[in-house]
Design an enzyme around this catalytic site. Sequence first.
Site, PDB file in Angstrom:
ATOM      1  N   ASP A 117     -17.085   2.594  -8.379  1.00  9.63           N
ATOM      2  CA  ASP A 117     -16.382   2.974  -7.159  1.00  9.63           C
ATOM      3  C   ASP A 117     -16.056   4.462  -7.213  1.00  9.63           C
ATOM      4  O   ASP A 117     -16.003   5.060  -8.291  1.00  9.63           O
ATOM      5  CB  ASP A 117     -15.103   2.156  -6.982  1.00  9.63           C
ATOM      6  CG  ASP A 117     -14.625   2.167  -5.540  1.00  9.63           C
ATOM      7  OD1 ASP A 117     -14.959   1.232  -4.791  1.00  9.63           O
ATOM      8  OD2 ASP A 117     -13.940   3.142  -5.136  1.00  9.63           O
TER       9      ASP A 117
ATOM     10  N   ARG B 220       0.815  -1.220   0.000  1.00  6.55           N
ATOM     11  CA  ARG B 220       0.000   0.000   0.000  1.00  6.55           C
ATOM     12  C   ARG B 220       0.847   1.267   0.000  1.00  6.55           C
ATOM     13  O   ARG B 220       0.459   2.287  -0.574  1.00  6.55           O
ATOM     14  CB  ARG B 220      -0.906   0.020   1.238  1.00  6.55           C
ATOM     15  CG  ARG B 220      -1.920  -1.094   1.295  1.00  6.55           C
ATOM     16  CD  ARG B 220      -3.099  -0.792   0.410  1.00  6.55           C
ATOM     17  NE  ARG B 220      -4.065  -1.877   0.376  1.00  6.55           N
ATOM     18  CZ  ARG B 220      -5.102  -1.972   1.209  1.00  6.55           C
ATOM     19  NH1 ARG B 220      -5.289  -1.075   2.142  1.00  6.55           N
ATOM     20  NH2 ARG B 220      -5.946  -2.966   1.098  1.00  6.55           N
TER      21      ARG B 220
END
Lengths: 121, 289
Positions: free
Chosen positions: B141, B32
């Site tokens: 999204d 991440r």
Amino acid sequence: MKQCLVVDDSSVIRKVARRILEDLQFQITEAEDGQQALDACRKAMPDAILLDWNMPVMDGLEFLTSLRREPGGEKPIVVFCTTENDVAHIARAIRAGANEYIMKPFDREIVEAKFQEVGLI
Amino acid sequence: MTPTEYDFLKRFLKERSGLMLSDDKQYLVESRLVPVARKNGIDTLSGLVQAMQRGGNAVLSNAVVEAMTTNESFFFRDKTPFEHFNNIMLPAMLEKRASSRSVKIWCAAASTGQEPYSIGICLKEAAHKVAGWRFRILGTDLSSEVLEKAKAGIYSQFEVQRGLPIQMLLKYFAQQGDLWQINPDLRAMIEWRKLNLLENFSHLGEFDIVFCRNVLIYFDQQTKIDILQRIAKMMPEDGFLVLGAAETVVGLTDAFQPVPGQRGLYQLKQAASATAAPRLAMASSFGLK
């Protein structure tokens, strides 16, 4: 309590796997290679086997092939756990009778997810 | 990254977002935060943590929080919704849409694509039953970044080992080094669009099945009600709504009723959908117009 045999020539991996699987309520026995694992299975078939591929004396695939020919050897659920992470190896393992396949490196979530997948937890 | 730096990150994320990071999440932090570091011209995670420790860079801190709290998505996450899809929703649709042979499915918080692809895999596995049918799957999204990833359908070794049986990995993915890409025919089944659920989405059309999982939890009560009401208006009477394991419509709206005994599965309340009038009355009773 379900029995799980952890087969890996690395004591570090065995220790990590043991810790994860004990938390998941498995009773653990260990083997350092395929031959030791086969001897252990002849004494008592475990419910599950977490199996490395590359090991001295007898490798994981050879062990699995032998295990599936043993009386009662179809019973244990075998989950490979190996750095051999290409399609050809995975397909060979499945053909030889593996139920699931973990590609190293692994963590707690993956072991848990895969053991759920095969109905062990 | 040193253990001290990892501890700093853990404390920082706990304070800023409530996220509890366990000690075996190094790979997650790496996957991440390396992109966040690169975007900010920093070479290593250690460098990133040191920059955070120096303080004064709110943009960087926010980027770290955002990257780490983005909902992690698994293939076949929670299993039950996909069992419901195979055993309840799909058979119902095959019966009720027999004349049009067309079914529309919306994944309202598609994230990195695992949910729409899992539905696609269910349909592939049911190929003999759905031959000649048209299934439209729309994945939306808020973040264009996650949609790019969803569209590419490329996942790490970690991502494909959570929830995806090994047989399905072999069947529906192609290996590319350490990564795995969803096969082109599955990718072609899904349409992706950027969408903020807070904004009007009635232009998307009608959907027989709506997956809206693990996203309402981020909104306040009034917003949850509003979103559920607007979803209800986009569904035919016999449509299905799927919520996350920890979510419910109870206490929020009368538009939907739980399907008895099926956790997370909802249908429109017949009375509510029979005419427009009761629904309007219900909306105003919640202070919505």
